[in-house]
Motif scaffolding. Structure first.
Motif, PDB file in Angstrom:
ATOM      1  N   ALA A 107      -2.730 -13.158  -7.218  1.00 41.17           N
ATOM      2  CA  ALA A 107      -3.766 -12.339  -7.862  1.00 41.17           C
ATOM      3  C   ALA A 107      -4.018 -11.058  -7.078  1.00 41.17           C
ATOM      4  O   ALA A 107      -4.350 -10.023  -7.668  1.00 41.17           O
ATOM      5  N   ALA A 108      -3.864 -11.100  -5.759  1.00 38.34           N
ATOM      6  CA  ALA A 108      -4.092  -9.906  -4.945  1.00 38.34           C
ATOM      7  C   ALA A 108      -3.170  -8.771  -5.361  1.00 38.34           C
ATOM      8  O   ALA A 108      -3.564  -7.595  -5.338  1.00 38.34           O
ATOM      9  N   LEU A 109      -1.941  -9.083  -5.750  1.00 37.29           N
ATOM     10  CA  LEU A 109      -0.991  -8.051  -6.173  1.00 37.29           C
ATOM     11  C   LEU A 109      -1.404  -7.380  -7.476  1.00 37.29           C
ATOM     12  O   LEU A 109      -0.890  -6.311  -7.812  1.00 37.29           O
ATOM     13  N   LEU A 110      -2.312  -8.009  -8.209  1.00 40.62           N
ATOM     14  CA  LEU A 110      -2.767  -7.462  -9.483  1.00 40.62           C
ATOM     15  C   LEU A 110      -3.969  -6.531  -9.335  1.00 40.62           C
ATOM     16  O   LEU A 110      -4.407  -5.938 -10.317  1.00 40.62           O
ATOM     17  N   VAL A 111      -4.490  -6.413  -8.127  1.00 45.23           N
ATOM     18  CA  VAL A 111      -5.658  -5.567  -7.921  1.00 45.23           C
ATOM     19  C   VAL A 111      -5.186  -4.120  -7.813  1.00 45.23           C
ATOM     20  O   VAL A 111      -4.994  -3.555  -6.726  1.00 45.23           O
ATOM     21  N   GLU A 112      -4.949  -3.539  -8.964  1.00 47.80           N
ATOM     22  CA  GLU A 112      -4.514  -2.157  -9.115  1.00 47.80           C
ATOM     23  C   GLU A 112      -5.129  -1.621 -10.404  1.00 47.80           C
ATOM     24  O   GLU A 112      -5.621  -2.406 -11.229  1.00 47.80           O
ATOM     25  N   PRO A 113      -5.162  -0.316 -10.604  1.00 50.55           N
ATOM     26  CA  PRO A 113      -5.891   0.236 -11.755  1.00 50.55           C
ATOM     27  C   PRO A 113      -5.522  -0.373 -13.097  1.00 50.55           C
ATOM     28  O   PRO A 113      -6.392  -0.600 -13.938  1.00 50.55           O
ATOM     29  N   ALA A 114      -4.230  -0.665 -13.321  1.00 47.90           N
ATOM     30  CA  ALA A 114      -3.799  -1.122 -14.641  1.00 47.90           C
ATOM     31  C   ALA A 114      -3.997  -2.618 -14.855  1.00 47.90           C
ATOM     32  O   ALA A 114      -3.973  -3.081 -16.003  1.00 47.90           O
ATOM     33  N   ARG A 115      -4.213  -3.399 -13.773  1.00 43.98           N
ATOM     34  CA  ARG A 115      -4.197  -4.855 -13.936  1.00 43.98           C
ATOM     35  C   ARG A 115      -5.352  -5.591 -13.266  1.00 43.98           C
ATOM     36  O   ARG A 115      -5.376  -6.811 -13.244  1.00 43.98           O
ATOM     37  N   ALA A 165       0.819  -1.217   0.000  1.00 40.32           N
ATOM     38  CA  ALA A 165       0.000   0.000   0.000  1.00 40.32           C
ATOM     39  C   ALA A 165       0.850   1.263   0.000  1.00 40.32           C
ATOM     40  O   ALA A 165       0.410   2.321  -0.458  1.00 40.32           O
ATOM     41  N   ARG A 166       2.078   1.169   0.482  1.00 32.65           N
ATOM     42  CA  ARG A 166       2.942   2.351   0.531  1.00 32.65           C
ATOM     43  C   ARG A 166       3.271   2.869  -0.866  1.00 32.65           C
ATOM     44  O   ARG A 166       3.616   4.038  -1.033  1.00 32.65           O
ATOM     45  N   GLN A 167       3.193   1.988  -1.858  1.00 29.78           N
ATOM     46  CA  GLN A 167       3.554   2.366  -3.228  1.00 29.78           C
ATOM     47  C   GLN A 167       2.339   2.824  -4.032  1.00 29.78           C
ATOM     48  O   GLN A 167       2.466   3.143  -5.215  1.00 29.78           O
ATOM     49  N   ALA A 210      -4.767   1.503  -2.699  1.00 33.17           N
ATOM     50  CA  ALA A 210      -3.631   1.150  -1.850  1.00 33.17           C
ATOM     51  C   ALA A 210      -3.905  -0.108  -1.034  1.00 33.17           C
ATOM     52  O   ALA A 210      -3.017  -0.943  -0.834  1.00 33.17           O
ATOM     53  N   TYR A 211      -5.139  -0.263  -0.569  1.00 33.87           N
ATOM     54  CA  TYR A 211      -5.473  -1.395   0.292  1.00 33.87           C
ATOM     55  C   TYR A 211      -6.176  -2.523  -0.459  1.00 33.87           C
ATOM     56  O   TYR A 211      -6.574  -3.517   0.145  1.00 33.87           O
ATOM     57  N   ALA A 212      -6.335  -2.355  -1.765  1.00 38.04           N
ATOM     58  CA  ALA A 212      -7.061  -3.359  -2.548  1.00 38.04           C
ATOM     59  C   ALA A 212      -6.411  -4.746  -2.509  1.00 38.04           C
ATOM     60  O   ALA A 212      -7.123  -5.750  -2.357  1.00 38.04           O
TER      61      ALA A 212
END
Length: 398
Positions: free
Chosen positions: A323-331, A105-107, A113-115
């Motif tokens: 998969a959790a690491l992919l929960v960001e706007p681009a992925r 989340a820091r990045q 951030a917490y997704a």
């Protein structure tokens, strides 16, 4: 002072989020003992009493799994005590996974951030029935650690974490080529191999002392586990396929009818599909951060799970941590189907009729879950192939 106050506020928010998602899981530590706990306990006790694993003690997992079970077995005189001690051990691993995802989340900014943390927490909560009673949290956590270490350039730590995961439960092996190639691109292959060698040294010694081949023989004799894509379709069409729902040695399987033929087909598709996914995962990613690398890592793991003849509910943890690491706007679209499948697993396990055969409705849910996994695999393949094509065009342009 303002920055210090903001940092403390963020730390308190993360601590509160961690506590809020962990507290509902604590009662499960004393809940009904599920499935494999007696296997873990008896194997560890037999080894600690001087018997030779795989020879005098039937054991189906890699040697480091015994090292995982041993601490809880040492302080337990009964299965109930082992359940609590081992559950606490897994709870600590779960906390470590969540802290690692909170660190991501820091990045990131805003709600995204917490997704990753919330995506994993949702999957874990729905799997609460067995979450602290099966040891898949440990190799899943080690796999996550390896991917995060690679994304930071810590190749030695990544190699050690990956080999530790393989020595606990073999499946992280499909990520070894990715780890080596990614490290080599940044001139860190030596560090990766050094960390891997350090973690593999005890494993090599144990391989000389124990007949590990007997565990391979155990798994090679397995049939179509009921939760696999292949078995779920055959059970849904059982009037045509002629299969029966059978309690086999290590799980429930569909047997009879066309099952033997489909088993052979599934093994071929599984091997070819997973090998292809491993090769495709080696496509270079130029973007920084853990998300791009997690997408590459998820590809072979998802192929291994979605296409295989064996599928246990805890396999969703292998998928969810990556998969959790992919929960960001681009992925997030790359994570949508795998995470939906992981959440849907709670509908089919534990479920009424699991010991004798799922109903048509539950079987349909199981088939949908498996189709989601295949769909998620297809999306990852297309995305990675597109990235490869773009990279080739850019290289040609240069």
């Amino acid at each position: 002072m303002a920055d210090g106050g903001s940092g403390r506020a963020q730390t308190l928010r993360r601590a509160a989020l961690l506590a809020a998602t962990m507290l509902p899981l604590l009662p499960t530590l004393r809940a009904h003992a599920v499935g494999d706990l007696p296997v873990y306990f008896e194997a560890a006790r037999a080894w600690l009493s001087g018997q030779t694993p795989y020879a005098e003690v039937q054991f189906e997992y890699p040697p480091y799994a015994l090292l995982v079970f041993a601490p809880a077995a040492l302080v337990s005189s009964s299965l109930r005590e082992f359940q609590l001690a081992f559950g606490l051990e897994l709870l600590l691993v779960d906390v470590a996974i969540r802290i690692a995802l909170l660190a991501v989340a820091r990045q990131r900014r805003g709600l995204w951030a917490y997704a990753p943390f919330l995506a994993y927490a949702a999957v874990a909560q729905l799997q609460a029935f067995w979450l602290y009673k099966r040891f898949d949290l440990i190799p899943a956590g080690l796999t996550l650690a390896a991917v995060l270490a690679l994304s930071r350039g810590a190749a030695g730590s990544a190699g050690a974490a990956l080999i530790a995961g393989i020595g606990t439960k073999v499946y992280p092996l499909v990520l070894a080529p990715l780890g080596l190639v990614h490290s080599a691109r940044s001139a860190r292959a030596g560090r990766f191999l050094g960390g891997a060698a350090l973690a593999a040294a005890p494993l090599a010694v144990l391989a000389l002392l124990w007949p590990l081949g007997r565990a391979v023989g155990f798994h090679s004799a397995r049939g179509l586990q009921v939760e696999s894509l292949w078995a779920s379709v055959l059970w849904l069409l059982r009037g045509w396929s002629g299969v029966q729902w059978v309690h086999a040695a290590a799980s429930y399987e569909v047997q009879g009818g066309v099952a033997p033929l489909v088993l052979q087909l599934s093994i071929g598709v599984w091997i070819v599909g997973t090998a292809g996914a491993v090769l495709l995962s080696l496509v270079r990613t130029e973007e920084p951060g853990s998300g791009p690398l997690a997408a590459r890592a998820l590809l072979p793991v998802l192929a291994l799970v979605a296409l295989g003849p064996v599928f246990s509910p805890q396999y969703v943890l292998w998928i969810a941590v990556l998969a959790a690491l992919l929960v960001e706007p681009a992925r997030w679209k790359l994570a949508a189907a795998p995470l939906a499948a992981a959440l849907l697993t709670r509908v089919t396990y534990p479920a009424p009729g699991y010991q004798t055969g799922l109903s048509v409705g539950l079987t349909l849910a199981l088939v949908v879950r498996n189709v989601l996994l295949v769909a998620g695999l297809a999306v990852l393949v297309l995305s990675t192939w597109h990235a490869r094509t773009v990279l080739v065009r850019c290289t040609d342009g240069d």
